[in-house]
Design an enzyme around this catalytic site. Structure first.
Site, PDB file in Angstrom:
ATOM      1  N   ASN A 138       0.870  -1.186   0.000  1.00 51.60           N
ATOM      2  CA  ASN A 138       0.000   0.000   0.000  1.00 51.60           C
ATOM      3  C   ASN A 138       0.903   1.231   0.000  1.00 51.60           C
ATOM      4  OD1 ASN A 138      -3.073  -0.843   0.784  1.00 51.60           O
ATOM      5  ND2 ASN A 138      -1.562  -2.292   1.556  1.00 51.60           N
TER       6      ASN A 138
ATOM      7  N   GLU B 175      -2.384   0.503  -4.380  1.00 51.28           N
ATOM      8  CA  GLU B 175      -1.642  -0.672  -3.919  1.00 51.28           C
ATOM      9  C   GLU B 175      -1.144  -1.482  -5.100  1.00 51.28           C
ATOM     10  OE1 GLU B 175      -4.127  -3.476  -1.802  1.00 51.28           O
ATOM     11  OE2 GLU B 175      -5.900  -2.655  -2.724  1.00 51.28           O
TER      12      GLU B 175
ATOM     13  N   ARG C 115      -8.799  -2.949 -16.206  1.00 56.34           N
ATOM     14  CA  ARG C 115     -10.242  -3.100 -15.954  1.00 56.34           C
ATOM     15  C   ARG C 115     -10.676  -2.183 -14.830  1.00 56.34           C
ATOM     16  NH1 ARG C 115     -11.170  -5.898 -11.218  1.00 56.34           N
ATOM     17  NH2 ARG C 115      -9.360  -7.023 -10.417  1.00 56.34           N
TER      18      ARG C 115
HETATM   19  C1  LIG Z   1      -4.347  -5.877  -8.940  1.00 64.48           C
HETATM   20  C2  LIG Z   1      -5.425  -5.741  -7.909  1.00 64.48           C
HETATM   21  C3  LIG Z   1      -6.738  -5.735  -8.316  1.00 64.48           C
HETATM   22  C4  LIG Z   1      -7.764  -5.596  -7.378  1.00 64.48           C
HETATM   23  N1  LIG Z   1      -9.057  -5.593  -7.809  1.00 64.48           N
HETATM   24  C5  LIG Z   1     -10.055  -5.456  -6.909  1.00 64.48           C
HETATM   25  C6  LIG Z   1     -11.420  -5.437  -7.331  1.00 64.48           C
HETATM   26  O1  LIG Z   1     -11.748  -5.483  -8.509  1.00 64.48           O
HETATM   27  N2  LIG Z   1     -12.359  -5.346  -6.372  1.00 64.48           N
HETATM   28  C7  LIG Z   1     -12.054  -5.249  -5.042  1.00 64.48           C
HETATM   29  O2  LIG Z   1     -12.944  -5.174  -4.243  1.00 64.48           O
HETATM   30  N3  LIG Z   1     -10.784  -5.219  -4.628  1.00 64.48           N
HETATM   31  C8  LIG Z   1      -9.785  -5.322  -5.531  1.00 64.48           C
HETATM   32  N4  LIG Z   1      -8.483  -5.322  -5.110  1.00 64.48           N
HETATM   33  C9  LIG Z   1      -8.212  -4.981  -3.738  1.00 64.48           C
HETATM   34  C10 LIG Z   1      -8.081  -6.172  -2.837  1.00 64.48           C
HETATM   35  O3  LIG Z   1      -9.325  -6.438  -2.335  1.00 64.48           O
HETATM   36  C11 LIG Z   1      -7.115  -5.690  -1.799  1.00 64.48           C
HETATM   37  O4  LIG Z   1      -5.830  -5.932  -2.289  1.00 64.48           O
HETATM   38  C12 LIG Z   1      -7.294  -6.362  -0.501  1.00 64.48           C
HETATM   39  O5  LIG Z   1      -8.426  -5.821   0.061  1.00 64.48           O
HETATM   40  C13 LIG Z   1      -6.041  -6.242   0.349  1.00 64.48           C
HETATM   41  O6  LIG Z   1      -5.968  -5.059   1.025  1.00 64.48           O
HETATM   42  P1  LIG Z   1      -4.853  -4.864   2.150  1.00 64.48           P
HETATM   43  O7  LIG Z   1      -3.550  -4.562   1.453  1.00 64.48           O
HETATM   44  O8  LIG Z   1      -5.341  -3.676   2.921  1.00 64.48           O
HETATM   45  O9  LIG Z   1      -4.779  -6.085   2.931  1.00 64.48           O
HETATM   46  C14 LIG Z   1      -7.438  -5.443  -6.014  1.00 64.48           C
HETATM   47  C15 LIG Z   1      -6.095  -5.424  -5.619  1.00 64.48           C
HETATM   48  C16 LIG Z   1      -5.091  -5.567  -6.552  1.00 64.48           C
HETATM   49  C17 LIG Z   1      -3.656  -5.533  -6.120  1.00 64.48           C
END
Ligand SMILES: Cc1cc2nc3c(=O)[nH]c(=O)nc-3n(C[C@H](O)[C@H](O)[C@H](O)COP(=O)(O)O)c2cc1C
Ligand SMILES: Nc1ncnc2c1ncn2[C@@H]1O[C@H](COP(=O)(O)OP(=O)(O)OP(=O)(O)O)[C@@H](O)[C@H]1O
Length: 308
Positions: free
Chosen positions: A205, A252, A276
């Site tokens: 993050n 992130e 996307r």
């Molecule tokens: C490449 C990538 C794509 C993501 N796409 C989505 C998404 O489409 N929808 C969503 O709710 N979260 C998405 N996330 C977020 C993840 O839910 C998020 O990484 C997760 O909540 C971890 O958060 P943290 O680092 O606070 O633990 C994505 C994260 C990454 C790295």
């Protein structure tokens, strides 16, 4: 690059003769790079120092603090980029209300006091109070080399069009305008640890500067530069709607083939391609399935810009 701070209504006596390009140079795009190269070339021919004259702050941020005006680069990135194209000396005009009130005629007097042999400016360059001065006025008073504008797809490359493109997620157009990937740097902060513990996709993050333009919300193919090494990455800008929705926009990156503890470390995130939109999935499993596809898209992607 040596930096000289210049304030409005102060008198300077500079002895070192320069050829100096002038402008704000946000993003240091291909048009700016062309102008800088012309400056470096002319300075070399004349045996003088290649310099630039720029502003410490974006004028609209100073004049309209209530508006949410963002820039492509912060001042360190901007000066670093200008220097990387061969400029050796920078006159950094401290932009405040006093500088905003300097008339075009007085601005030329200020330039004259800086011992400039030739000013290099794009044909649309404007200056002075309410932007009333232009290059025709300038060239009547000082030797001025006017540079025709560099275009891409029939449109002038400018900081404004780059910001508009970033807001639409058009990062490939931005790369073409800058001849670099759009990059944001920042320190790695603690997230909710969901990525590593529940999804199998740990993410860095990044705490970003709130005055910098964030590309449109969504998922991007990109790269991360950490301690001089470049890694493939998939990047998300959004609210994480599926698990632990956040009110603020988080940036992130999941770095591929990487397994180091980087909390508190500084890294650079580069944006290569919009993949996307960020979606609210019905389950954690659906999100994981999507992330599996995203990571494959990153592996299949051919990065076109090699040098960082
Ligand atoms: C490449 C990538 C794509 C993501 N796409 C989505 C998404 O489409 N929808 C969503 O709710 N979260 C998405 N996330 C977020 C993840 O839910 C998020 O990484 C997760 O909540 C971890 O958060 P943290 O680092 O606070 O633990 C994505 C994260 C990454 C790295
Ligand atoms: N596409 C271009 N080609 C050549 N010179 C350019 C181009 N764009 C800007 N310049 C020149 O580079 C200098 C710095 O540009 P500046 O940052 O002031 O403008 P800009 O990139 O057009 O941004 P904005 O969209 O905010 O007007 C100025 O002298 C300007 O005329």
């Amino acid at each position: 690059m040596k930096i000289f701070d210049i304030y409005a209504n102060k008198h300077y006596q500079v002895m070192n003769k320069t050829v100096a390009c002038i402008g704000f140079f946000d993003g240091v795009h291909v048009g700016h790079q062309h102008l800088i190269k012309q400056t470096v070339e002319l300075a070399k021919q004349k045996g003088l120092t290649p310099a630039c004259i720029t502003l410490s702050r974006e004028p609209l941020q100073v004049l309209y603090p209530e508006r949410d005006i963002k820039t492509i680069m912060d001042i360190e990135q901007r000066l670093q980029a200008i220097g990387s194209y061969g400029i050796q000396q920078c006159y950094l005009l401290h932009f405040d209300q006093a500088m905003a009130n300097v008339s075009a005629a007085d601005f030329i007097e200020l330039l004259k006091s800086l011992c400039i042999d030739t000013i290099v400016a794009g044909e649309d360059f404007r200056f002075g109070k309410q932007n009333k001065g232009d290059v025709l006025m300038l060239e009547k008073q000082m030797p001025t080399k006017i540079i025709p504008l560099v275009e891409l797809y029939g449109q002038k490359i400018s900081s404004t069009t780059i910001i508009e493109a970033l807001e639409k997620g058009e990062v490939e157009y931005v790369s073409s305008c800058m001849n670099r990937y759009y990059a944001i740097d920042g320190f790695v902060i603690h997230g909710n640890k969901v990525g590593s513990t529940k999804l199998g996709y740990p993410t860095a993050n990044i705490e970003y500067n709130p005055f910098i333009v964030l590309p449109r919300v969504g998922v991007y193919i990109g790269r991360v530069i950490y301690e001089g090494k470049t890694y493939r990455a998939m990047i998300n800008i959004g609210h994480n709607p599926t698990i632990n929705r956040r009110d603020f926009l988080s940036l992130e990156a999941h770095i591929l083939d990487f397994d180091q503890d980087i909390y508190g470390k500084r890294l650079v995130v580069e944006f290569s391609k919009y993949l996307r939109y960020e979606k609210k999935f019905n389950s954690k499993e659906e999100l994981i399935e999507q992330l599996d596809n995203d990571v494959q898209s990153v592996r299949d992607y051919t990065y076109e810009i090699r040098n960082v």
